[in-house]
Design an enzyme around this catalytic site. Structure first.
Site, PDB file in Angstrom:
ATOM      1  N   SER A  35       0.830  -1.207   0.000  1.00  9.73           N
ATOM      2  CA  SER A  35       0.000   0.000   0.000  1.00  9.73           C
ATOM      3  C   SER A  35       0.864   1.256   0.000  1.00  9.73           C
ATOM      4  O   SER A  35       1.436   1.585  -1.016  1.00  9.73           O
ATOM      5  CB  SER A  35      -1.054   0.040   1.100  1.00  9.73           C
ATOM      6  N   HIS A  47       3.225  14.771   5.658  1.00 15.30           N
ATOM      7  CA  HIS A  47       3.095  16.186   5.304  1.00 15.30           C
ATOM      8  C   HIS A  47       3.577  16.968   6.522  1.00 15.30           C
ATOM      9  O   HIS A  47       3.121  16.713   7.636  1.00 15.30           O
ATOM     10  CB  HIS A  47       1.647  16.546   4.972  1.00 15.30           C
ATOM     11  N   CYS A  73      -0.959  -4.016   3.833  1.00 13.95           N
ATOM     12  CA  CYS A  73      -1.675  -5.283   3.936  1.00 13.95           C
ATOM     13  C   CYS A  73      -0.607  -6.357   4.131  1.00 13.95           C
ATOM     14  O   CYS A  73       0.579  -6.064   4.144  1.00 13.95           O
ATOM     15  CB  CYS A  73      -2.521  -5.536   2.693  1.00 13.95           C
TER      16      CYS A  73
END
Length: 129
Positions: free
Chosen positions: A64, A69, A84
């Site tokens: 994934s 930020h 996952c």
């Protein structure tokens, strides 16, 4: 019996070194290191340097993604680790990021996503290797 397909760690780090948070290159070192440390499979990455300072970035992995930020003027960074497969790897990556950024305070939520029956065969999220 039910199992979860993925684990998603969403965290806010406060009190981090603003010199690291200012730099996309320094943040990239942390996130690339987290991917390696957790034995995740990198597909690509993108980092952006804001002016006068601050950064955002994402590492796409076959499991994934990891993303951030920063707000260096506040010593704050938003962190996202979603994998996952083996849930332990998400926590290894997250712990590596904590070790490198040394936040004074962490607010963290862990979401176990994709609850399915163990009998169901799931092939959409396979690791490379």
């Amino acid at each position: 019996m039910a199992k979860t397909l993925g684990v998603h760690i969403v965290a806010d780090f406060y009190g981090c070194d603003s010199e690291i948070l200012k730099s996309a290159d320094k943040m990239a070192e942390v996130f690339e290191g987290a991917v390696k440390h957790a034995n995740l499979n990198k597909l690509s990455s993108y980092y952006h340097q804001f002016e006068p300072f601050g950064a955002t970035g994402v590492v796409v992995i076959s499991e994934s993604h990891l993303s951030f930020h920063t707000w260096p003027e506040h010593g704050y960074v938003a962190i996202d680790v979603y994998t996952c497969g083996d849930h332990e790897n998400a926590f290894k990556a997250f712990d590596y990021i904590v070790e490198k950024l040394k936040p004074e305070k962490i607010e963290k939520e862990v979401h176990f996503r994709g609850v399915v029956n163990e009998e169901e065969e799931v092939t959409f999220c396979a690791s490379v290797g």
